[in-house]
Design an enzyme around this catalytic site. Sequence first.
Site, PDB file in Angstrom:
ATOM      1  N   HIS A  57     -46.135 -60.553  64.677  1.00 48.05           N
ATOM      2  CA  HIS A  57     -46.030 -61.027  63.291  1.00 48.05           C
ATOM      3  C   HIS A  57     -47.127 -62.039  62.982  1.00 48.05           C
ATOM      4  CE1 HIS A  57     -42.954 -62.104  59.942  1.00 48.05           C
ATOM      5  NE2 HIS A  57     -44.178 -62.400  59.543  1.00 48.05           N
ATOM      6  N   HIS A  59     -50.323 -63.003  59.903  1.00 48.48           N
ATOM      7  CA  HIS A  59     -50.939 -62.714  58.600  1.00 48.48           C
ATOM      8  C   HIS A  59     -52.413 -63.093  58.705  1.00 48.48           C
ATOM      9  CE1 HIS A  59     -47.012 -62.164  56.494  1.00 48.48           C
ATOM     10  NE2 HIS A  59     -46.594 -63.052  57.378  1.00 48.48           N
ATOM     11  N   ARG A  61     -54.718 -62.103  56.335  1.00 48.49           N
ATOM     12  CA  ARG A  61     -55.211 -62.295  54.948  1.00 48.49           C
ATOM     13  C   ARG A  61     -56.351 -61.397  54.523  1.00 48.49           C
ATOM     14  NH1 ARG A  61     -50.461 -64.285  54.098  1.00 48.49           N
ATOM     15  NH2 ARG A  61     -50.194 -66.504  54.486  1.00 48.49           N
ATOM     16  N   ASN A  91     -48.872 -57.643  53.810  1.00 49.32           N
ATOM     17  CA  ASN A  91     -48.893 -58.278  52.478  1.00 49.32           C
ATOM     18  C   ASN A  91     -50.264 -58.848  52.136  1.00 49.32           C
ATOM     19  OD1 ASN A  91     -48.674 -60.453  54.273  1.00 49.32           O
ATOM     20  ND2 ASN A  91     -47.343 -61.647  52.935  1.00 49.32           N
ATOM     21  N   HIS A 178     -37.923 -58.461  56.873  1.00 46.67           N
ATOM     22  CA  HIS A 178     -37.900 -59.867  56.455  1.00 46.67           C
ATOM     23  C   HIS A 178     -36.558 -60.028  55.737  1.00 46.67           C
ATOM     24  CE1 HIS A 178     -39.701 -63.432  54.162  1.00 46.67           C
ATOM     25  NE2 HIS A 178     -38.670 -63.095  53.403  1.00 46.67           N
ATOM     26  N   HIS A 231     -38.517 -63.190  62.223  1.00 48.31           N
ATOM     27  CA  HIS A 231     -38.227 -64.628  62.136  1.00 48.31           C
ATOM     28  C   HIS A 231     -36.757 -65.013  61.908  1.00 48.31           C
ATOM     29  CE1 HIS A 231     -38.832 -63.516  57.946  1.00 48.31           C
ATOM     30  NE2 HIS A 231     -40.140 -63.581  58.014  1.00 48.31           N
ATOM     31  N   ASP A 304     -45.557 -65.605  63.142  1.00 46.63           N
ATOM     32  CA  ASP A 304     -45.606 -65.685  61.670  1.00 46.63           C
ATOM     33  C   ASP A 304     -46.746 -66.599  61.227  1.00 46.63           C
ATOM     34  OD1 ASP A 304     -45.123 -65.169  59.027  1.00 46.63           O
ATOM     35  OD2 ASP A 304     -43.138 -66.095  58.953  1.00 46.63           O
ATOM     36  N   PRO A 322     -45.496 -70.887  51.015  1.00 47.11           N
ATOM     37  CA  PRO A 322     -44.809 -70.913  52.295  1.00 47.11           C
ATOM     38  C   PRO A 322     -45.652 -70.309  53.409  1.00 47.11           C
ATOM     39  CG  PRO A 322     -43.949 -69.133  50.933  1.00 47.11           C
ATOM     40  CD  PRO A 322     -44.973 -69.869  50.097  1.00 47.11           C
ATOM     41  N   GLY A 323     -45.652 -70.944  54.563  1.00 48.31           N
ATOM     42  CA  GLY A 323     -46.352 -70.404  55.720  1.00 48.31           C
ATOM     43  C   GLY A 323     -47.145 -71.470  56.433  1.00 48.31           C
TER      44      GLY A 323
HETATM   45  O1  DOR Z   1     -43.706 -68.404  55.301  1.00 47.00           O
HETATM   46  C1  DOR Z   1     -44.017 -67.242  55.107  1.00 47.00           C
HETATM   47  N1  DOR Z   1     -45.290 -66.910  54.807  1.00 47.00           N
HETATM   48  N2  DOR Z   1     -43.090 -66.295  55.189  1.00 47.00           N
HETATM   49  C2  DOR Z   1     -43.353 -65.020  54.836  1.00 47.00           C
HETATM   50  O2  DOR Z   1     -42.466 -64.213  54.901  1.00 47.00           O
HETATM   51  C3  DOR Z   1     -44.679 -64.636  54.347  1.00 47.00           C
HETATM   52  C4  DOR Z   1     -45.712 -65.566  54.806  1.00 47.00           C
HETATM   53  C5  DOR Z   1     -46.999 -65.436  54.038  1.00 47.00           C
HETATM   54  O3  DOR Z   1     -47.492 -64.316  53.888  1.00 47.00           O
HETATM   55  O4  DOR Z   1     -47.563 -66.460  53.662  1.00 47.00           O
HETATM   56 ZN    ZN Z   2     -41.404 -62.965  56.628  1.00 47.60          ZN
END
Ligand code: DOR
Ligand code: ZN
EC number: 3.5.2.3
Length: 430
Positions: A57, A59, A61, A91, A178, A231, A304, A322-323
């Site tokens: 998991h 990201h 970008r 995503n 998710h 998560h 994550d 978030p993240g």
């Molecule tokens: O905190 C998060 N950030 N949770 C997610 O499910 C997506 C992720 C994001 O892509 O920033």
């Molecule tokens: Zn998630």
Amino acid sequence: MSVLIRGVRLYGEGDAVDVLVADGQIAEIGVGLAVPDGSEIIDASGQVLLPGFVDLHTHLREPGREYAEDIETGSAAAALGGYTAVFAMANTNPVADNPVVTEHVWQRGQQVGLVDVHPVGAVTVGLGGAQLTEMGLMAAGAAQVRMFSDDGVCVADPLVMRRALEYATGLGVLIAQHAEEPRLTVGAVANEGPNAAKLGLAGWPRSAEESIVARDAILARDAGARLHICHASTAGTVELLKWAKAQGISVTAEVTPHHLLLDDSRLSDYDGRNRVNPPLREASDAQALRQALADGVIDCVATDHAPHAEHEKTCEFATARPGMLGLQTALSVVVQTMVEPGLLTWRDIARVLSERPAEIVGLPDQGRPLAVGEPANLTVVDPAARWTVDGEHLASRSANTPYEAMELPAVVTATLLRGKITARDGETPR
Ligand code: DOR
Ligand code: ZN
């Protein structure tokens, strides 16, 4: 080229040995091995050798938000964190809901060459939650997409989720959910509880996660499907996973380092770096997650890793994206929360960071035994060293991290991908 790793303890167990890596494989394991001509030497006395880590998991970008991270910077962070394979969530912009995007992500990762970047395909077109993607086409390409997720959002419609599980089962691929019932999290930014109430932050109830975990376990049961829960963040989710596994339902789950270490008592200064989905819960949830990882109820750790630019995090808490970063701190956080208190051994670290994730997603060349003839996807860790997190010096394009200035145990000193050194003493090869 060959590499000789000297004086290392396999899985942190037994006596120190030398490990010779040649032609992408472990060629020899023994004491006092001769140094072949032209081979690179890694002096790893007192250090631990593990199979390379696999992150289910992350990201990265790319495409679309390269100002926050891209495949090159994210790959460097991964290699420095001890990873040899990562799964890049769908995503992005455009969404990885078709083979054009998934093939790009795979090829770009191979071009950078620091870690295998496996694209995750979206479950629904545009993450819209309505129409299933052509999972079969993505699975059939060179990227061999084997995991599908709308992560960032939940596949909330139960009929769509049911069909996705059925379709994935026929293809032999994995759906990762998710778990967030969106009707229960409208406007929510922090764990629903005393802390959020005191701070005036809109609450995100545990039931938003748990209701989907329960629902999807039942859907997976009836479809005879495999299901992976992203998560896991609550003590209640742990109970549901226990129940589902006891029923023989084919469910697996991951926990993030931040949900193991951090809790919502950190929100009192409204620092956007602590905003994450699912939100940081209470200390009792973190405790339950640690125990579940120790017991195998939660199968593995996934980062994550979710980079955001400075302007997206340094703002009002409710507007902060978030993240948080995770790739370079994951091992250290897991050592602090699990190894230091005696919940896991170094042998177990190989299981939760490498073997189980590779198994869950069916990667044949990762999470392999440390034995002659096996692919040399390896991580060398100095278990006695400590380091202080400095976001500016992390390899990610984004620098903000909730671990800023924390001193953490364990340092990744080298990572090898198919016998090639991808990280050494905090540097990636130029
Ligand atoms: O905190 C998060 N950030 N949770 C997610 O499910 C997506 C992720 C994001 O892509 O920033
Ligand atoms: Zn998630």
